[in-house]
Write a protein that holds these residues in place. Structure first.
Motif, PDB file in Angstrom:
ATOM      1  N   GLN A  75      55.874 -68.621 -16.142  1.00  0.00           N
ATOM      2  CA  GLN A  75      55.658 -69.864 -16.899  1.00  0.00           C
ATOM      3  C   GLN A  75      54.962 -70.880 -16.006  1.00  0.00           C
ATOM      4  OE1 GLN A  75      58.630 -73.071 -18.470  1.00  0.00           O
ATOM      5  NE2 GLN A  75      58.750 -71.380 -19.934  1.00  0.00           N
ATOM      6  N   ALA A  85      55.192 -67.902 -23.137  1.00  0.00           N
ATOM      7  CA  ALA A  85      56.006 -68.226 -21.955  1.00  0.00           C
ATOM      8  C   ALA A  85      57.484 -68.401 -22.309  1.00  0.00           C
ATOM      9  CB  ALA A  85      55.471 -69.493 -21.293  1.00  0.00           C
ATOM     10  N   GLY A 158      38.453 -74.352 -24.168  1.00  0.00           N
ATOM     11  CA  GLY A 158      38.344 -75.809 -24.124  1.00  0.00           C
ATOM     12  C   GLY A 158      36.980 -76.292 -24.557  1.00  0.00           C
ATOM     13  N   PRO A 344      45.477 -82.478 -31.973  1.00  0.00           N
ATOM     14  CA  PRO A 344      46.684 -81.628 -31.926  1.00  0.00           C
ATOM     15  C   PRO A 344      47.975 -82.440 -31.855  1.00  0.00           C
ATOM     16  CG  PRO A 344      45.101 -80.969 -30.212  1.00  0.00           C
ATOM     17  CD  PRO A 344      44.553 -82.198 -30.872  1.00  0.00           C
TER      18      PRO A 344
HETATM   19  P1  FAD Z   1      52.072 -71.526 -20.148  1.00  0.00           P
HETATM   20  O1  FAD Z   1      52.200 -72.079 -21.497  1.00  0.00           O
HETATM   21  O2  FAD Z   1      53.159 -71.817 -19.193  1.00  0.00           O
HETATM   22  O3  FAD Z   1      51.885 -69.942 -20.240  1.00  0.00           O
HETATM   23  C1  FAD Z   1      50.937 -69.379 -21.108  1.00  0.00           C
HETATM   24  C2  FAD Z   1      50.902 -67.852 -20.877  1.00  0.00           C
HETATM   25  O4  FAD Z   1      50.457 -67.574 -19.556  1.00  0.00           O
HETATM   26  C3  FAD Z   1      52.265 -67.187 -20.992  1.00  0.00           C
HETATM   27  O5  FAD Z   1      52.081 -65.888 -21.509  1.00  0.00           O
HETATM   28  C4  FAD Z   1      52.756 -67.096 -19.562  1.00  0.00           C
HETATM   29  O6  FAD Z   1      53.676 -66.024 -19.363  1.00  0.00           O
HETATM   30  C5  FAD Z   1      51.457 -66.865 -18.807  1.00  0.00           C
HETATM   31  N1  FAD Z   1      51.432 -67.414 -17.451  1.00  0.00           N
HETATM   32  C6  FAD Z   1      51.556 -68.724 -17.090  1.00  0.00           C
HETATM   33  N2  FAD Z   1      51.389 -68.852 -15.753  1.00  0.00           N
HETATM   34  C7  FAD Z   1      51.172 -67.605 -15.272  1.00  0.00           C
HETATM   35  C8  FAD Z   1      50.927 -67.081 -13.980  1.00  0.00           C
HETATM   36  N3  FAD Z   1      50.838 -67.858 -12.903  1.00  0.00           N
HETATM   37  N4  FAD Z   1      50.763 -65.742 -13.834  1.00  0.00           N
HETATM   38  C9  FAD Z   1      50.822 -64.912 -14.925  1.00  0.00           C
HETATM   39  N5  FAD Z   1      51.041 -65.356 -16.166  1.00  0.00           N
HETATM   40  C10 FAD Z   1      51.204 -66.685 -16.348  1.00  0.00           C
HETATM   41  N6  FAD Z   1      43.908 -73.724 -24.856  1.00  0.00           N
HETATM   42  C11 FAD Z   1      42.592 -73.485 -24.797  1.00  0.00           C
HETATM   43  O7  FAD Z   1      42.185 -72.407 -24.371  1.00  0.00           O
HETATM   44  N7  FAD Z   1      41.670 -74.442 -25.202  1.00  0.00           N
HETATM   45  C12 FAD Z   1      42.044 -75.641 -25.677  1.00  0.00           C
HETATM   46  O8  FAD Z   1      41.205 -76.461 -26.039  1.00  0.00           O
HETATM   47  C13 FAD Z   1      43.443 -75.929 -25.737  1.00  0.00           C
HETATM   48  N8  FAD Z   1      43.870 -77.138 -26.166  1.00  0.00           N
HETATM   49  C14 FAD Z   1      45.212 -77.388 -26.186  1.00  0.00           C
HETATM   50  C15 FAD Z   1      45.643 -78.650 -26.601  1.00  0.00           C
HETATM   51  C16 FAD Z   1      46.995 -78.959 -26.608  1.00  0.00           C
HETATM   52  C17 FAD Z   1      47.448 -80.325 -27.029  1.00  0.00           C
HETATM   53  C18 FAD Z   1      47.941 -77.976 -26.216  1.00  0.00           C
HETATM   54  C19 FAD Z   1      49.411 -78.268 -26.196  1.00  0.00           C
HETATM   55  C20 FAD Z   1      47.522 -76.724 -25.808  1.00  0.00           C
HETATM   56  C21 FAD Z   1      46.159 -76.411 -25.799  1.00  0.00           C
HETATM   57  N9  FAD Z   1      45.699 -75.164 -25.386  1.00  0.00           N
HETATM   58  C22 FAD Z   1      44.359 -74.907 -25.319  1.00  0.00           C
HETATM   59  C23 FAD Z   1      46.650 -74.097 -25.046  1.00  0.00           C
HETATM   60  C24 FAD Z   1      47.202 -74.177 -23.603  1.00  0.00           C
HETATM   61  O9  FAD Z   1      47.169 -75.441 -23.061  1.00  0.00           O
HETATM   62  C25 FAD Z   1      46.441 -73.276 -22.708  1.00  0.00           C
HETATM   63  O10 FAD Z   1      46.636 -71.959 -23.164  1.00  0.00           O
HETATM   64  C26 FAD Z   1      46.824 -73.333 -21.223  1.00  0.00           C
HETATM   65  O11 FAD Z   1      45.865 -72.573 -20.551  1.00  0.00           O
HETATM   66  C27 FAD Z   1      48.217 -72.799 -20.902  1.00  0.00           C
HETATM   67  O12 FAD Z   1      48.574 -73.173 -19.566  1.00  0.00           O
HETATM   68  P2  FAD Z   1      50.097 -73.353 -19.144  1.00  0.00           P
HETATM   69  O13 FAD Z   1      50.141 -73.554 -17.672  1.00  0.00           O
HETATM   70  O14 FAD Z   1      50.755 -74.390 -19.953  1.00  0.00           O
HETATM   71  O15 FAD Z   1      50.674 -71.914 -19.496  1.00  0.00           O
END
Ligand code: FAD
Length: 479
Positions: A75, A85, A158, A344
């Protein structure tokens, strides 16, 4: 940190505490915030949340979990939108939070690269790049809390993809802890390296199901000399597509953003967040579609402005664009982007919705939206479509929310049917059911319906080869 051997006299939790220190193994109330996703759609339970502070500690945790057969859920910022996650509710898994791996290890401006740990917040990386006069272009509304590891694991996209590509294209090397707890030191800063299978590209987008990403070598770019941003008001989606084509022709590689927003999405933003304003009055404010267009110029402010005004002016004259507001200052640029990034958040405030993160060929986009809107209204009268996204990449967030006559429970009870209707149509025009958010648990059972069976078999074989015990993020991506 020395290797801790798991022995029969030690419980699994004791072994994890011995490896990391007790304060970095959270249980009970302290662990609860990690068990729910950003949308509040998925809730699970875990044995503990562990917070390693180094790659060696991540490896120690994974080795201990492999010995005990404990599932590991990586996560990062927990902003993912597919439940990737969040653990299941068995309480057996360990959530491995990467948040403490947050160092920028180094920058090489001659090579235009930066080495960062997986828990670095995306915005911190963007700012660090800017401090050395470079651009790290990944940009998305969750950038203040999502991490580089999560961006890599989901191959995030993005708002700048049409110029710079998604996370895969922005990454040269990775450091990985395998499902067996070995460390792969793959932090190469090379733009050319044909030495066999590309394991880097396999781990990127694997959503934590193959191993843990602990660090990455990222590509940096020149900072643009000037940026021009405009909000365009449009009569139809066909006009938006026509404008995208004009912008591509007129700006070439300088076109760095083309975001589409339905008028009612923007109306909802200004209604819920009264500090924000739609910069149009009268009939323009009521138009059904808006597009945010951005040009990044490498020559000068004057050069940027001239190109910009020519292309936008021609489009207005040709009747492709009904109205346009051009940002005159950085503050106005931020205000326009803020409108887009707040969609969003406004959507979340309105209640739970049914999300689709789809891509279809841009040439089929207008027809797809028109026909799918009609089919949805036929099947589920009165539901509300929430449509916005990255038109420049053929990627829309084509979401479905409850209308005034619907309760949230009634809407969610039809989720499966709504998904099926939308995804069947996406598939029929050669599109994808996940453009950038990934599969997670949300689309795990849907994936086999739309993916080539041989491709599914190959994915299962890769999973079995790299994670033979099946401990890495089970129940995500593959069933
Ligand atoms: P998490 O939510 O913590 O994890 C996501 C996934 O990755 C899970 O499967 C987790 O197990 C895995 N993971 C996390 N860290 C690791 C690691 N170090 N090694 C292996 N696996 C791992 N996404 C887009 O692509 N484009 C957008 O424009 C976009 N806009 C968004 C806008 C909002 C308001 C929100 C809430 C989300 C948006 N997202 C978007 C989705 C999200 O932000 C992305 O997917 C982001 O890349 C996830 O990062 P995180 O660190 O929060 O990952």
């Amino acid at each position: 940190m020395a290797r801790v051997d798991y022995n029969v006299n030690m419980t699994h939790l004791d072994a994890l505490r011995a490896a990391l220190g007790s304060s970095q193994v959270l249980t009970g109330v302290a662990a609860q915030p990690y068990m729910t996703d950003w949308r509040d759609r998925y809730h699970g339970q875990a044995l503990a949340v562990v917070r390693p502070g180094s790659t060696n500690e991540v490896a120690a945790v994974v080795r201990l979990c492999a010995e005990a057969g404990t599932p590991v859920i990586p996560q990062g910022g927990n902003t993912g939108l597919c439940g990737g996650a969040t653990p299941d509710d068995s309480g057996r898994a360990v959530i491995l939070s990467l948040q403490r791996l947050n160092r920028i290890r180094g920058t090489d401006t001659d090579n235009d690269t930066m080495e960062v740990e997986a828990g670095c917040i995306l915005q911190t990386v963007q700012e660090a790049a800017r401090k050395v006069g470079r651009l790290f272009p990944l940009s998305l509304a969750a950038e203040g809390s999502c991490t580089i590891g999560g961006n890599l694991a989901t191959n995030a996209g993005g708002t700048q993809v049409l110029r710079y590509g998604n996370m895969r294209e922005l990454t040269l090397g990775l450091e990985i802890v395998t499902a067996q707890g070995e460390i792969w030191h793959g932090l190469r800063g090379l733009r050319k390296d044909n030495t066999g299978y590309d394991l880097r590209d396999l781990y990127i987008g694997s959503e934590g199901t193959l191993g843990v990403i602990t660090a990455a070598t990222l590509k940096l770019y020149a900072l643009p000399v000037a940026r021009c941003t405009t909000l365009l008001a449009l009569d139809s989606l066909e006009s938006a597509v026509a404008m995208l084509e004009r912008a591509r022709r007129g700006f070439g590689a300088s076109l760095t953003g083309f975001e589409l927003m339905a008028g009612d999405c923007l109306q909802d933003v200004v209604r819920r967040f009264p500090q924000q304003h739609l910069p149009f009055d009268g009939p323009s404010a009521e138009l059904p579609w808006f597009a945010l267009l951005e040009l990044s110029d490498s020559e000068s402010e004057v050069h940027a402005r001239e190109r910009f005004e020519t292309v936008v002016g021609d489009a207005i004259e040709a009747g492709v664009v009904a109205d346009a507001v051009i940002a005159e200052s950085l503050a106005q640029t931020h205000a326009l982007w803020h409108l887009r990034e707040s969609i969003p958040l406004a959507e979340k405030e309105a209640g739970k919705s049914i999300k689709h993160d789809i891509s279809v060929p841009v040439s089929r986009m207008a027809q797809f939206v028109q026909e799918t809107n009609a089919a949805l209204q036929d099947a589920f009268p009165g539901i509300r479509q929430v449509i916005f996204g990255h038109l420049g990449d053929g990627n829309l967030h084509y979401n479905v929310a409850r209308g005034v006559d619907w309760t949230e429970d009634q809407l969610l009870a039809r989720e499966h049917d709504v998904h099926a209707l939308v995804h069947d149509r996406v598939s029929s025009v050669g599109g994808s059911i996940s453009a950038e958010h990934g599969i997670g648990q949300l689309k795990r059972d849907t994936l086999p319906h739309y993916k080539d069976p041989v491709e599914m078999t190959l994915m299962h074989r890769i999973k079995a080869a790299l994670d033979p015990q099946g401990i890495m993020n089970p129940g995500k991506v593959l069933g």
